[in-house]
Design a protein around this motif. Structure first.
Motif, PDB file in Angstrom:
ATOM      1  N   LEU A 140     -10.305  13.049  -0.316  1.00 20.84           N
ATOM      2  CA  LEU A 140     -10.942  13.402  -1.508  1.00 20.84           C
ATOM      3  C   LEU A 140     -12.459  13.692  -1.219  1.00 20.84           C
ATOM      4  O   LEU A 140     -12.870  14.737  -1.581  1.00 20.84           O
ATOM      5  N   LEU A 195      -6.769  -6.338  -0.553  1.00 15.48           N
ATOM      6  CA  LEU A 195      -6.500  -5.555   0.777  1.00 15.48           C
ATOM      7  C   LEU A 195      -5.990  -4.666   0.440  1.00 15.48           C
ATOM      8  O   LEU A 195      -6.205  -3.274   1.133  1.00 15.48           O
ATOM      9  N   VAL A 196      -4.896  -4.504  -0.434  1.00 14.74           N
ATOM     10  CA  VAL A 196      -4.248  -3.103  -0.636  1.00 14.74           C
ATOM     11  C   VAL A 196      -5.108  -2.404  -1.727  1.00 14.74           C
ATOM     12  O   VAL A 196      -5.257  -1.064  -1.200  1.00 14.74           O
ATOM     13  N   MET A 200      -8.773   7.389 -11.322  1.00 19.19           N
ATOM     14  CA  MET A 200      -8.049   6.609 -10.149  1.00 19.19           C
ATOM     15  C   MET A 200      -8.292   5.298 -10.168  1.00 19.19           C
ATOM     16  O   MET A 200      -7.063   4.236 -10.010  1.00 19.19           O
ATOM     17  N   VAL A 238      -7.621   5.219   2.230  1.00 23.22           N
ATOM     18  CA  VAL A 238      -6.528   6.407   2.451  1.00 23.22           C
ATOM     19  C   VAL A 238      -6.808   7.617   1.486  1.00 23.22           C
ATOM     20  O   VAL A 238      -6.548   8.584   2.009  1.00 23.22           O
ATOM     21  N   LEU A 239      -7.365   7.241   0.655  1.00 24.19           N
ATOM     22  CA  LEU A 239      -7.364   8.366  -0.636  1.00 24.19           C
ATOM     23  C   LEU A 239      -8.900   8.992  -0.664  1.00 24.19           C
ATOM     24  O   LEU A 239      -9.136   9.947  -0.924  1.00 24.19           O
ATOM     25  N   HIS A 283      -7.191  -0.510   1.292  1.00 22.65           N
ATOM     26  CA  HIS A 283      -6.496   0.500   2.042  1.00 22.65           C
ATOM     27  C   HIS A 283      -6.144   1.537   1.048  1.00 22.65           C
ATOM     28  O   HIS A 283      -6.498   2.770   1.701  1.00 22.65           O
ATOM     29  N   ASN A 284      -5.765   1.442  -0.259  1.00 24.23           N
ATOM     30  CA  ASN A 284      -5.685   2.336  -1.017  1.00 24.23           C
ATOM     31  C   ASN A 284      -6.874   3.422  -1.033  1.00 24.23           C
ATOM     32  O   ASN A 284      -6.844   4.878  -0.997  1.00 24.23           O
ATOM     33  N   THR A 311       0.770  -1.158  -0.029  1.00 21.71           N
ATOM     34  CA  THR A 311      -0.075  -0.071   0.097  1.00 21.71           C
ATOM     35  C   THR A 311       0.879   1.256  -0.095  1.00 21.71           C
ATOM     36  O   THR A 311       0.654   2.227  -0.710  1.00 21.71           O
ATOM     37  N   ASN A 352      -2.017  11.038  -8.921  1.00 24.12           N
ATOM     38  CA  ASN A 352      -2.956  10.887 -10.013  1.00 24.12           C
ATOM     39  C   ASN A 352      -4.408  11.696  -9.495  1.00 24.12           C
ATOM     40  O   ASN A 352      -5.081  12.186 -10.288  1.00 24.12           O
ATOM     41  N   GLU A 383      -3.786  -8.152  -2.855  1.00 26.57           N
ATOM     42  CA  GLU A 383      -4.222  -7.325  -3.755  1.00 26.57           C
ATOM     43  C   GLU A 383      -5.526  -6.495  -3.491  1.00 26.57           C
ATOM     44  O   GLU A 383      -5.575  -5.251  -3.584  1.00 26.57           O
ATOM     45  N   ALA A 429      -4.969   2.661 -10.668  1.00 25.15           N
ATOM     46  CA  ALA A 429      -4.775   1.329  -9.698  1.00 25.15           C
ATOM     47  C   ALA A 429      -5.052  -0.069 -10.426  1.00 25.15           C
ATOM     48  O   ALA A 429      -4.227  -0.872 -10.123  1.00 25.15           O
TER      49      ALA A 429
END
Lengths: 461, 461
Positions: free
Chosen positions: B386, B373-374, B338, B381-382, B377-378, A294, A304, B371, B342
């Motif tokens: 936003l 889980l990533v 986005m 976090v974003l 998380h991504n 992550t 981005n 993947e 990703a």
């Protein structure tokens, strides 16, 4: 390895060298039984590189259990083959004596490769395990900058004075006790240890004993400066079909030798790095955890997010236009997405051409001209069907004309941007593979939305 | 090559091996003067690979003029180094006698590499120029499928019966007249010509004459099946650090040998192909014309046009929602873009892991889980910054919540899709590098627009 395909896997096209379940099963069975002898027997037919891959593919817990059970059998070669993150983990789990024995078998270049990314405490443990002369050699290699030829080279050398003959060379080799495990050339040196040529072992073997070595030397001969970047070293091996090359210091004196297998590994790594960078993924491996992965991917997505915000800003300038004609909102992603794809095509070709040194001052302007013309042609070829289709579906010929024109403009800009961004980044000393994508897609998004909505506002309302 | 940097170029970071203007200038000057001797002198210090690069980088007209003027000096090595498209061009311009002389110097594997992509008439011209025995060897190699080990291998072999000793081997080599130019091992064979091991030349040279060859054989020994795909061959060389490997037929009999320099070239080509395919660019080179390049890139853009149309279709379902709240049109590309990024990250990692055989049945589910889980998380976090930013700027907390939720959904889907699409394509026998991108971005576009506009319609109106 095993030829029979396992039927219950999701990856049925396993190649000849893939570790499949047939290989994994006896290993896991031995582990479950806690049977060290069976584990050794299961690992026996495997190459060190395959054992390393296997240790990378199992989960942390299984790996630790395997390392504990396999214990004393883990050798330097297996450690060399492991990826950095897994290697640290395995080294930390090994008993000091096993580690010392494992490291002592390795050539100095492999020891350097093994320890350069370890933390200092682990480095010291390994350095302490080496014989004094090897330790000095490793420490000298480590004194060269990372990614330099000096780090890559092996210090075990096979040299001969240039005035020797074949008989002297062969007698010398037979008398040597500590020859490198692999060597392919005998390097000829002058009295000041400057390499003057080399003789392949094939020629040495097939020539009469009285032949002078200098008469057998290869026509083409290249030395590698010790401070040269490893990427350039790999390029030289690939470009000039080198098998091994002497490494020289600033005074042209022989300090080491690099062999093609190391150059091939670097070429492989550099490619991998480029592919991952082009996709906005930092280095890392499948065995990294969720958190590390992550952390590595979020920065690119955050960048981005900012550039997507820029696109949103452009669109917001046209809110009134969109409110008057909602069809524009439906169609606008088409123009942007086409530009993004065309820009990525152009950019990837350019990034690779820079990396392979196919794009130089000699052909730069010709290639730019070609890309722009390709962009124009692509635009015209695709604008026609798109424009027609839009005109028909929405019953609005002018809308079709507007989207067609916007597409041509965006594909032209995409082609030019895809070329110029990486070239400019390279000029600024930034790796074009790393940063081009963000700039190119920002350009194509902004231009795409601006051209389409701007033209629509001017022509349709 | 030349170390001094030309100051008037756009690519100032020229590496040590780049052909810069310093190299080009004397060549072009000799050409302008029509001075064949000066041209030969200008080419003299260059490696055949550099001369080939130079011929690729100049425009067609200059290249033809250079070939005419250099004429008789063009040798087989230069031809071997040229890219296919340029090679055809140069061969067509050469006099038959020059071509015949050029080809006769080459090893059979290089001849095969040289002619396999030529048209039949050119192939026949070259085959006719070869000596009968070489001709048979080349024709036999050509009888193996393209991209097989059989095409790659060299038929000039250095073998010895397994019962020989070092003295016999060396005497045999000294008596041989036609040894391959480069060889690194002596292959041991049984009476039925099945390879049983090999001895490095270094060991052969350093052992006493009475030592049995079998006692010097390398511990690790691999043969390559003649029908194996060249990509697998390159993988084996890289994975197992092979320098050369015997090639065997279905009966395990020795038919040829592959050396690491050829494997390195294949590894390089396969990487290049993967990078270009991931970007939706077919094979081809910078020296191709505008028309050929357009033809190669348009299909991918056309496919993207169709998938972008799919996105437009999704958006059109929400025309009323957008008409009621134009801010949605402003924000919707953010979510889609986005997701696309990703998804590309996840997909690229997966495509590479399949290519490097790091993703197998042993770790597939663990990697998928990681993947996803990533992605989650991504997303979280974003989505927070936003969502907050959108809530503040538009003064609409619910709009912020909607875009945040849509982002989390799309990044989750992007992560899963980026993994599963290439894995599924591989299962179906389609090159994942070639086709994954289209599917993944279609998924993330459609899901992105649908999630954002759908949630907005349900929550905000």
């Amino acid at each position: 390895m095993a030829d029979d395909q396992s039927t219950d896997t999701m990856l049925p096209e396993e190649g000849d060298y893939e570790l499949d379940r047939e290989v994994m099963r006896p290993v896991l069975a031995a582990l479950a039984a806690g049977d060290a002898a069976a584990l050794t027997a299961a690992f026996e037919p495997l190459h060190a590189a395959d054992i390393a891959d296997l240790l990378e593919q199992v989960d942390d817990e299984t790996r630790h259990a395997l390392v504990r059970l396999y214990g004393r059998e883990i050798d330097g070669e297996i450690l060399s083959e492991l990826k950095d993150s897994i290697r640290e983990d395995v080294i930390a789990a090994l008993e000091p004596q096993v580690l010392a024995d494992a490291v002592r078998e390795l050539e100095t270049d492999d020891v350097v490769d093994l320890i350069e990314d370890l933390d200092e405490a682990q480095q010291d443990t390994i350095l302490d395990a080496l014989e004094a002369s090897d330790r000095v050699a490793v420490e000298q290699s480590l004194s060269y900058p990372e990614y330099s030829a000096g780090r890559l080279m092996q210090r075990e050398l096979v040299v001969a004075p240039e005035h020797w003959d074949v008989g002297q060379a062969i007698d010398h080799l037979r008398a040597q006790e500590d020859l490198p495990e692999q060597f392919y050339h005998m390097i000829l040196v002058d009295p000041r240890m400057r390499p003057t040529g080399y003789v392949t072992l094939g020629r040495l073997l097939s020539a009469p004993r009285a032949t002078r070595l200098a008469d057998l030397a290869e026509e083409s001969f290249r030395t590698i400066p010790v401070m040269q970047d490893e990427g350039e070293v790999a390029y030289a091996f690939n470009q000039y079909h080198l098998i091994s090359a002497p490494v020289v210091d600033a005074d042209d004196r022989l300090v080491g030798v690099i062999t093609i297998d190391d150059a091939m590994a670097i070429l492989d790594e550099e490619h991998e790095e480029d592919i991952l960078r082009l996709a906005g993924v930092g280095e890392g491996s499948l065995s990294d955890g969720v958190f590390a992965t992550t952390l590595r991917r979020v920065p690119w997505l955050a960048v981005n997010l900012v550039t997507a915000g820029l696109s949103a800003l452009v669109i917001s300038q046209f809110e009134e236009t969109i409110a008057a004609l909602v069809a524009l909102a439906v169609l606008m992603p088409i123009v942007a997405s086409m530009g993004g794809n065309a820009g990525t095509q152009s950019m990837t070709v350019t990034v690779r051409a820079i990396a392979t040194k196919d794009l130089t001052s000699a052909n730069l302007w010709r290639v730019i001209r070609r890309e722009v013309l390709v962009g124009l042609h692509n635009g015209i070829v695709l604008a026609l069907p798109l424009g027609l289709l839009v005109a028909l579906i929405f019953g609005a010929p002018m809308l079709g004309a507007v989207i067609g024109a916007a597409l041509v403009i965006n594909l032209l800009v995409a082609a030019a941007g895809g070329m110029l961004v990486p070239v400019a980044l390279e000029k600024l000393g930034v790796d074009p593979a790393l940063a081009s994508g963000v700039f190119v897609t920002t350009i194509t998004d902004v231009v795409g939305f601006y051209a389409f909505l701007g033209l629509a506002g001017a022509m349709l309302l």
